[in-house]
Design an enzyme around this catalytic site. Structure first.
Site, PDB file in Angstrom:
ATOM      1  N   ASN A  42       1.159  -1.176   0.083  1.00 39.53           N
ATOM      2  CA  ASN A  42       0.144  -0.039   0.292  1.00 39.53           C
ATOM      3  C   ASN A  42       0.514   1.418   0.087  1.00 39.53           C
ATOM      4  OD1 ASN A  42      -2.675   2.184   0.635  1.00 39.53           O
ATOM      5  ND2 ASN A  42      -1.048   2.315   2.169  1.00 39.53           N
TER       6      ASN A  42
ATOM      7  N   SER B   4      -3.223   2.297  -9.081  1.00 40.28           N
ATOM      8  CA  SER B   4      -4.722   3.621  -9.383  1.00 40.28           C
ATOM      9  C   SER B   4      -4.808   3.545 -10.538  1.00 40.28           C
ATOM     10  CB  SER B   4      -3.365   5.026  -8.909  1.00 40.28           C
ATOM     11  OG  SER B   4      -4.271   6.051  -9.280  1.00 40.28           O
TER      12      SER B   4
ATOM     13  N   TYR C 266       4.389   9.248 -10.572  1.00 33.31           N
ATOM     14  CA  TYR C 266       3.093   8.289  -9.307  1.00 33.31           C
ATOM     15  C   TYR C 266       2.634   7.637 -11.060  1.00 33.31           C
ATOM     16  CZ  TYR C 266      -0.795   7.898  -6.730  1.00 33.31           C
ATOM     17  OH  TYR C 266      -1.728   7.277  -5.782  1.00 33.31           O
TER      18      TYR C 266
ATOM     19  N   LYS D  13       2.195   3.224 -10.889  1.00 32.04           N
ATOM     20  CA  LYS D  13       1.342   2.505 -10.637  1.00 32.04           C
ATOM     21  C   LYS D  13       0.452   1.580 -11.798  1.00 32.04           C
ATOM     22  CE  LYS D  13      -0.025   4.541  -6.465  1.00 32.04           C
ATOM     23  NZ  LYS D  13      -0.429   3.269  -5.489  1.00 32.04           N
TER      24      LYS D  13
ATOM     25  N   ILE E  37     -10.277   8.949  -3.503  1.00 33.59           N
ATOM     26  CA  ILE E  37     -10.444   8.097  -2.084  1.00 33.59           C
ATOM     27  C   ILE E  37     -10.076   9.428  -0.849  1.00 33.59           C
ATOM     28  CG2 ILE E  37      -9.648   6.772  -0.400  1.00 33.59           C
ATOM     29  CD1 ILE E  37     -11.158   5.568  -3.511  1.00 33.59           C
TER      30      ILE E  37
HETATM   31  P1  NAD Z   1      -1.802   8.290   2.655  1.00 34.45           P
HETATM   32  O1  NAD Z   1      -0.435   9.519   2.477  1.00 34.45           O
HETATM   33  O2  NAD Z   1      -2.531   8.825   3.677  1.00 34.45           O
HETATM   34  O3  NAD Z   1      -1.208   7.114   3.509  1.00 34.45           O
HETATM   35  C1  NAD Z   1      -0.085   6.813   2.963  1.00 34.45           C
HETATM   36  C2  NAD Z   1       1.019   6.126   4.218  1.00 34.45           C
HETATM   37  O4  NAD Z   1       2.029   5.477   3.437  1.00 34.45           O
HETATM   38  C3  NAD Z   1       1.620   7.853   4.679  1.00 34.45           C
HETATM   39  O5  NAD Z   1       1.481   6.942   6.400  1.00 34.45           O
HETATM   40  C4  NAD Z   1       3.276   6.919   4.537  1.00 34.45           C
HETATM   41  O6  NAD Z   1       3.948   8.214   5.185  1.00 34.45           O
HETATM   42  C5  NAD Z   1       2.953   5.857   3.844  1.00 34.45           C
HETATM   43  N1  NAD Z   1       4.571   5.670   3.097  1.00 34.45           N
HETATM   44  C6  NAD Z   1       4.496   6.346   2.072  1.00 34.45           C
HETATM   45  N2  NAD Z   1       5.994   5.949   1.108  1.00 34.45           N
HETATM   46  C7  NAD Z   1       6.187   5.125   2.516  1.00 34.45           C
HETATM   47  C8  NAD Z   1       7.639   4.348   2.167  1.00 34.45           C
HETATM   48  N3  NAD Z   1       8.092   3.989   0.959  1.00 34.45           N
HETATM   49  N4  NAD Z   1       8.524   3.535   3.498  1.00 34.45           N
HETATM   50  C9  NAD Z   1       6.788   3.065   4.097  1.00 34.45           C
HETATM   51  N5  NAD Z   1       5.538   3.668   4.339  1.00 34.45           N
HETATM   52  C10 NAD Z   1       5.883   4.552   3.598  1.00 34.45           C
HETATM   53  O7  NAD Z   1      -1.710   8.455   1.213  1.00 34.45           O
HETATM   54  P2  NAD Z   1      -3.671   7.078   1.163  1.00 34.45           P
HETATM   55  O8  NAD Z   1      -4.307   7.644  -0.396  1.00 34.45           O
HETATM   56  O9  NAD Z   1      -4.015   6.231   2.194  1.00 34.45           O
HETATM   57  O10 NAD Z   1      -2.774   6.228  -0.153  1.00 34.45           O
HETATM   58  C11 NAD Z   1      -2.578   5.089   0.168  1.00 34.45           C
HETATM   59  C12 NAD Z   1      -1.625   4.011  -1.115  1.00 34.45           C
HETATM   60  O11 NAD Z   1      -3.158   4.110  -1.872  1.00 34.45           O
HETATM   61  C13 NAD Z   1      -1.388   4.098  -2.200  1.00 34.45           C
HETATM   62  O12 NAD Z   1      -0.588   3.673  -2.703  1.00 34.45           O
HETATM   63  C14 NAD Z   1      -1.625   5.554  -3.762  1.00 34.45           C
HETATM   64  O13 NAD Z   1      -0.732   5.947  -4.529  1.00 34.45           O
HETATM   65  C15 NAD Z   1      -2.465   4.942  -3.579  1.00 34.45           C
HETATM   66  N6  NAD Z   1      -3.903   5.845  -3.707  1.00 34.45           N
HETATM   67  C16 NAD Z   1      -4.227   6.535  -3.736  1.00 34.45           C
HETATM   68  C17 NAD Z   1      -5.950   7.308  -4.010  1.00 34.45           C
HETATM   69  C18 NAD Z   1      -5.735   8.138  -3.211  1.00 34.45           C
HETATM   70  O14 NAD Z   1      -7.035   8.756  -3.531  1.00 34.45           O
HETATM   71  N7  NAD Z   1      -5.815   8.950  -2.258  1.00 34.45           N
HETATM   72  C19 NAD Z   1      -5.940   6.875  -5.122  1.00 34.45           C
HETATM   73  C20 NAD Z   1      -5.418   5.559  -5.821  1.00 34.45           C
HETATM   74  C21 NAD Z   1      -4.624   5.200  -5.587  1.00 34.45           C
END
Ligand code: NAD
Length: 248
Positions: free
Chosen positions: A91, A143, A156, A160, A189
């Site tokens: 994740n 994503s 990014y 993905k 999200i």
């Molecule tokens: P967020 O930034 O709220 O949380 C991500 C978490 O991952 C954070 O706690 C961060 O510290 C941790 N993290 C990031 N890189 C890291 C690393 N190299 N090592 C350890 N921890 C790490 O993001 P989110 O929205 O919860 O996203 C979670 C996943 O979902 C991500 O892969 C993101 O790309 C994907 N995503 C999110 C969305 C969205 O709309 N929020 C959409 C598509 C995909």
């Protein structure tokens, strides 16, 4: 019986956002939860407490998911403490958005390492345990921008899209040992990641979402429960879009 009773799950980058919601939902469904994030802080500490309060085991590792050596250390520690891993959720992810004209090499490399190399690291370190017991479910968080692209996200969206290719390839490699590998492609999200984009961006996205609401972290968590549990025993190599119709 709960959907994930007696399962052991590891989720990277779970201190907040989608990872956190998934960790809590997995615990509610009976799974022991191991999770990582960059560093120990109030978020990781409170999550350990909240998970343990649900009556399951929980371990937190402070680790940058792009660090290969650290990943191998964690795999050893997990094997020693838990003896196996049933579910792996890759994740961890970051954004460093910019038009290509202004994108630095450093921001390209950072996003590649955090989002894509991390998937290689954790799959490489943890699949041997799954292959040995001939079962397991790996879920990689991609994503919809990895499918459709998005201006300002060349780095990014490449990671993905890369995750989708990786997912399909690994599914073909290890399907015969009953280890399934799938990707989830979230749309927009509401998490700390998207909060930084502001109200105007949210309203723009909303116009394009047929369900007329942003996704919540729990929407993705439920999708992960489905792909992790025995409701999806014959599903592998798939990209499950969870986007309220955004990518239609
Ligand atoms: P967020 O930034 O709220 O949380 C991500 C978490 O991952 C954070 O706690 C961060 O510290 C941790 N993290 C990031 N890189 C890291 C690393 N190299 N090592 C350890 N921890 C790490 O993001 P989110 O929205 O919860 O996203 C979670 C996943 O979902 C991500 O892969 C993101 O790309 C994907 N995503 C999110 C969305 C969205 O709309 N929020 C959409 C598509 C995909």
């Amino acid at each position: 019986m709960k959907l994930l009773e007696n399962k052991i799950a590891l989720i990277t980058g779970a201190s907040r956002g989608i990872g956190r919601a998934t960790a809590l939902m997995f615990a509610e469904n009976g799974a022991d939860v191991i999770f990582t994030d960059f560093r120990e802080d109030e978020n990781s500490q409170s999550l350990v407490e909240e998970i343990k309060a649900k009556g399951v085991r929980c371990t937190f590792f402070a680790a940058d998911a792009s660090n290969h050596e650290r990943t191998l250390e964690i795999a050893k520690a997990v094997e020693a403490e838990y003896g196996r891993l049933d579910i792996l959720i890759n994740n961890a992810g970051i954004t460093r958005d910019n038009l290509l004209m202004r994108m630095s090499e450093a921001d390209w490399d950072l996003v590649m390492n955090c989002n894509l190399k991390s998937v290689f690291n954790y799959c490489k370190a943890f699949t041997p345990m799954m292959l040995k017991k001939r079962s397991g479910s790996i879920i990689n968080i991609s994503s919809i921008v990895g499918i459709n692209g998005n201006a300002g996200q060349c780095n990014y969206s490449s990671t993905k899209a890369g995750i989708i290719g990786f997912t399909r390839s690994l599914a073909k490699e290890i399907g015969s040992r009953s280890v399934r590998v799938n990707a989830v492609a979230p749309g927009f999200i509401e998490t700390p990641m998207t909060k930084q984009l502001g109200e105007a961006a949210l309203n723009e996205w909303l116009k394009a979402i047929p369900m007329r609401r942003p996704g919540q972290a729990d929407d993705i968590a439920r999708t992960c429960v489905y792909l992790a549990c025995d409701l999806s025993t014959y599903i592998t190599g798939q990209v499950l879009r969870c986007d309220g119709g955004l990518s239609l």
